[in-house]
Write an enzyme that holds these catalytic residues in place. Structure first.
Site, PDB file in Angstrom:
ATOM      1  N   ARG A 162      -4.738  -2.251   0.138  1.00 41.45           N
ATOM      2  CA  ARG A 162      -4.597  -0.966   0.668  1.00 41.45           C
ATOM      3  C   ARG A 162      -5.773  -0.594   1.593  1.00 41.45           C
ATOM      4  O   ARG A 162      -5.194  -0.090   2.598  1.00 41.45           O
ATOM      5  CB  ARG A 162      -4.637  -0.053  -0.644  1.00 41.45           C
ATOM      6  CG  ARG A 162      -3.563  -0.009  -1.670  1.00 41.45           C
ATOM      7  CD  ARG A 162      -2.085   0.106  -0.982  1.00 41.45           C
ATOM      8  NE  ARG A 162      -2.123   1.433  -0.562  1.00 41.45           N
ATOM      9  CZ  ARG A 162      -1.810   2.542  -1.165  1.00 41.45           C
ATOM     10  NH1 ARG A 162      -1.715   2.486  -2.492  1.00 41.45           N
ATOM     11  NH2 ARG A 162      -1.868   3.775  -0.636  1.00 41.45           N
ATOM     12  N   ARG A 221       0.448  13.075   0.507  1.00 43.86           N
ATOM     13  CA  ARG A 221       1.146  12.463  -0.860  1.00 43.86           C
ATOM     14  C   ARG A 221       1.782  13.822  -1.359  1.00 43.86           C
ATOM     15  O   ARG A 221       0.935  14.518  -1.681  1.00 43.86           O
ATOM     16  CB  ARG A 221       0.069  12.061  -1.693  1.00 43.86           C
ATOM     17  CG  ARG A 221       0.636  11.645  -3.217  1.00 43.86           C
ATOM     18  CD  ARG A 221      -0.227  10.836  -3.944  1.00 43.86           C
ATOM     19  NE  ARG A 221      -0.058   9.429  -3.750  1.00 43.86           N
ATOM     20  CZ  ARG A 221      -0.517   8.405  -4.367  1.00 43.86           C
ATOM     21  NH1 ARG A 221      -0.887   8.769  -5.527  1.00 43.86           N
ATOM     22  NH2 ARG A 221      -0.300   7.189  -3.775  1.00 43.86           N
ATOM     23  N   GLN A 261       1.936   1.289  -0.004  1.00 43.14           N
ATOM     24  CA  GLN A 261       1.725   0.147  -0.925  1.00 43.14           C
ATOM     25  C   GLN A 261       2.491  -1.071  -0.455  1.00 43.14           C
ATOM     26  O   GLN A 261       2.091  -2.154  -0.692  1.00 43.14           O
ATOM     27  CB  GLN A 261       2.440   0.735  -2.163  1.00 43.14           C
ATOM     28  CG  GLN A 261       2.161  -0.314  -3.356  1.00 43.14           C
ATOM     29  CD  GLN A 261       0.587  -0.297  -3.823  1.00 43.14           C
ATOM     30  OE1 GLN A 261       0.025   0.536  -3.820  1.00 43.14           O
ATOM     31  NE2 GLN A 261       0.062  -1.622  -3.788  1.00 43.14           N
ATOM     32  N   ASP A 315       7.175  -1.245 -11.890  1.00 48.95           N
ATOM     33  CA  ASP A 315       6.176  -0.153 -11.700  1.00 48.95           C
ATOM     34  C   ASP A 315       6.265   0.865 -13.099  1.00 48.95           C
ATOM     35  O   ASP A 315       7.114   0.492 -13.975  1.00 48.95           O
ATOM     36  CB  ASP A 315       6.759   0.619 -10.468  1.00 48.95           C
ATOM     37  CG  ASP A 315       5.775   2.043 -10.189  1.00 48.95           C
ATOM     38  OD1 ASP A 315       4.755   2.029 -10.703  1.00 48.95           O
ATOM     39  OD2 ASP A 315       6.500   2.662  -9.309  1.00 48.95           O
ATOM     40  N   CYS A 317       2.020  -1.871  -8.351  1.00 46.68           N
ATOM     41  CA  CYS A 317       1.270  -1.093  -7.487  1.00 46.68           C
ATOM     42  C   CYS A 317      -0.094  -0.332  -8.066  1.00 46.68           C
ATOM     43  O   CYS A 317      -0.900  -0.044  -7.303  1.00 46.68           O
ATOM     44  CB  CYS A 317       2.173  -0.024  -6.815  1.00 46.68           C
ATOM     45  SG  CYS A 317       2.632   1.451  -8.053  1.00 46.68           S
ATOM     46  N   HIS A 341       7.290   4.758  -1.056  1.00 47.28           N
ATOM     47  CA  HIS A 341       5.764   4.633  -0.985  1.00 47.28           C
ATOM     48  C   HIS A 341       5.267   3.493   0.120  1.00 47.28           C
ATOM     49  O   HIS A 341       5.015   2.352  -0.263  1.00 47.28           O
ATOM     50  CB  HIS A 341       5.236   4.286  -2.328  1.00 47.28           C
ATOM     51  CG  HIS A 341       3.706   4.194  -2.624  1.00 47.28           C
ATOM     52  ND1 HIS A 341       2.928   4.723  -1.699  1.00 47.28           N
ATOM     53  CD2 HIS A 341       3.040   3.782  -3.624  1.00 47.28           C
ATOM     54  CE1 HIS A 341       1.780   4.516  -2.137  1.00 47.28           C
ATOM     55  NE2 HIS A 341       1.928   4.194  -3.274  1.00 47.28           N
TER      56      HIS A 341
HETATM   57  N1  NVA Z   1       6.185   5.032  -9.055  1.00 44.78           N
HETATM   58  C1  NVA Z   1       4.744   5.545  -9.114  1.00 44.78           C
HETATM   59  C2  NVA Z   1       3.746   5.138  -8.075  1.00 44.78           C
HETATM   60  C3  NVA Z   1       2.542   5.474  -8.358  1.00 44.78           C
HETATM   61  C4  NVA Z   1       1.611   4.748  -7.286  1.00 44.78           C
HETATM   62  C5  NVA Z   1       4.776   7.065  -9.102  1.00 44.78           C
HETATM   63  O1  NVA Z   1       5.321   7.886  -7.990  1.00 44.78           O
HETATM   64  O2  NVA Z   1       3.769   7.638  -9.679  1.00 44.78           O
HETATM   65  N1   CP Z   2      -0.912   2.462  -5.963  1.00 41.40           N
HETATM   66  C1   CP Z   2      -1.316   3.712  -5.657  1.00 41.40           C
HETATM   67  O1   CP Z   2      -0.760   4.203  -4.745  1.00 41.40           O
HETATM   68  O2   CP Z   2      -2.339   4.255  -6.181  1.00 41.40           O
HETATM   69  P1   CP Z   2      -2.777   5.604  -6.417  1.00 41.40           P
HETATM   70  O3   CP Z   2      -1.990   6.621  -7.080  1.00 41.40           O
HETATM   71  O4   CP Z   2      -4.192   5.447  -7.130  1.00 41.40           O
HETATM   72  O5   CP Z   2      -3.177   6.015  -4.961  1.00 41.40           O
END
Ligand code: NVA
Ligand code: CP
Length: 299
Positions: free
Chosen positions: A285, A102, A132, A217, A257, A129
């Protein structure tokens, strides 16, 4: 030979995507503690950003399958001190069976994949992502069945989740209506690759008309915290409300998500209401990524 990676949903054929969804549903409904296909295998998880769901689901999934997961923060490894990605990818992949990352930059994941001798999974970048989406699509299939030919509405930022919904529209063949403010449109190349499946609208109600699934989101993603105030102004008319859900089909469902900000991108009434399947998708997930790990590591 290059290992099979999972960087984007476009790495899957539609047949493989549907097979993964079906396998995830099977793993969820028929848990067998003796099924340990990854016994002794190790997943390295590199997190430049925070996570609840991604970390726990991968770690629990590896444990269920008889393997284990290592949590690695750049802060505590040489990655944070500037060791080249190329060297890190070669070394880490020589010791583990799979690597999940990540990261802020999408290029970090693609570079890792280039030099890794084991499968690399994208656990979220600024661009995509995909994990998800495996879980979200599983939740839709569980509640309503096939998505082919149906319509999904995306409300809000043209961000990593929006890009993965656009990719999912291509692989699973559904229409995607997008309501987002000027200046926050999704990546043009990703939109263009999806052709006439994608349409843009100025209001959440117009975008939600005839829709089977409404998704949103956060307005400010991880790494954009300092833009929060500016984004609250830009996105103020891009909230999923009961009026948005009323414009959609009667049997439409709602997803997010998570983590969510009630009162910003979605009202509490919607996310905690009867059309919301957010917690089913969150649980998925675990199941969807177990199916993914099997797919990448057990072939
Ligand atoms: N768009 C959000 C998704 C978090 C799971 C981010 O990148 O922070
Ligand atoms: N939706 C998602 O990826 O959650 P986290 O940021 O908690 O991993």
């Amino acid at each position: 030979m290059q290992p099979r990676h999972f960087i984007s949903l476009l790495d899957l054929t539609s047949h493989e995507f549907r097979d993964l969804i079906n396998r995830a549903i099977d793993l969820k409904n028929n848990r067998n503690p003796d099924h340990q296909p990854l016994k002794g295998q190790v997943l390295a998880m590199i997190f430049e950003k925070s996570s609840t769901r991604t970390r726990i689901s991968f770690e629990a999934g590896m444990t269920h399958f008889g393997g284990s997961a290592l949590f690695l923060s750049p802060r505590d490894t040489q990655l944070g001190r500037g060791e080249p990605l190329q060297d890190s990818a070669k070394v880490i992949s020589s010791m583990v069976d799979c690597i999940m990352l990540r990261t802020f930059s999408h290029e970090t994941v693609t570079t890792f994949a280039k030099y890794s001798s084991v499968p690399v999974i994208n656990g979220l970048t600024e661009l995509l992502h995909p994990c998800q989406l495996l879980a979200d699509m599983q939740a839709y299939f569980e509640h309503r069945g096939e998505l082919k030919g149906k319509t999904v509405t995306w409300v809000g930022d043209g961000n990593n989740m929006c890009h993965s919904y656009i990719n999912a529209a291509c692989v699973l063949d559904f229409k995607l209506n997008i309501a987002c403010p000027d200046g926050y449109f999704p990546n043009q190349a990703i939109v263009e690759a999806a052709g006439d499946r994608i349409s843009f609208f100025n209001t959440t109600e117009l975008a939600a008309e005839n829709s089977d699934l409404v998704v949103t989101d956060v307005w400010a993603s991880m790494g954009q915290e300092e833009e929060q105030k500016k984004r609250e102004i830009a996105f103020k008319n891009y909230q999923v409300t009961s009026s948005t859900m009323q414009a959609a089909n009667n049997d439409a469902v709602f997803m997010h998500c998570l983590p969510a900000h009630r009162g910003e991108e979605v009202t509490a009434e919607v996310i905690d209401g009867p059309q919301s399947i957010v917690f089913d998708a969150a649980e998925n997930r675990l199941h969807a990524q177990k199916a993914l790990l099997e797919f990448l590591l057990c072939k």
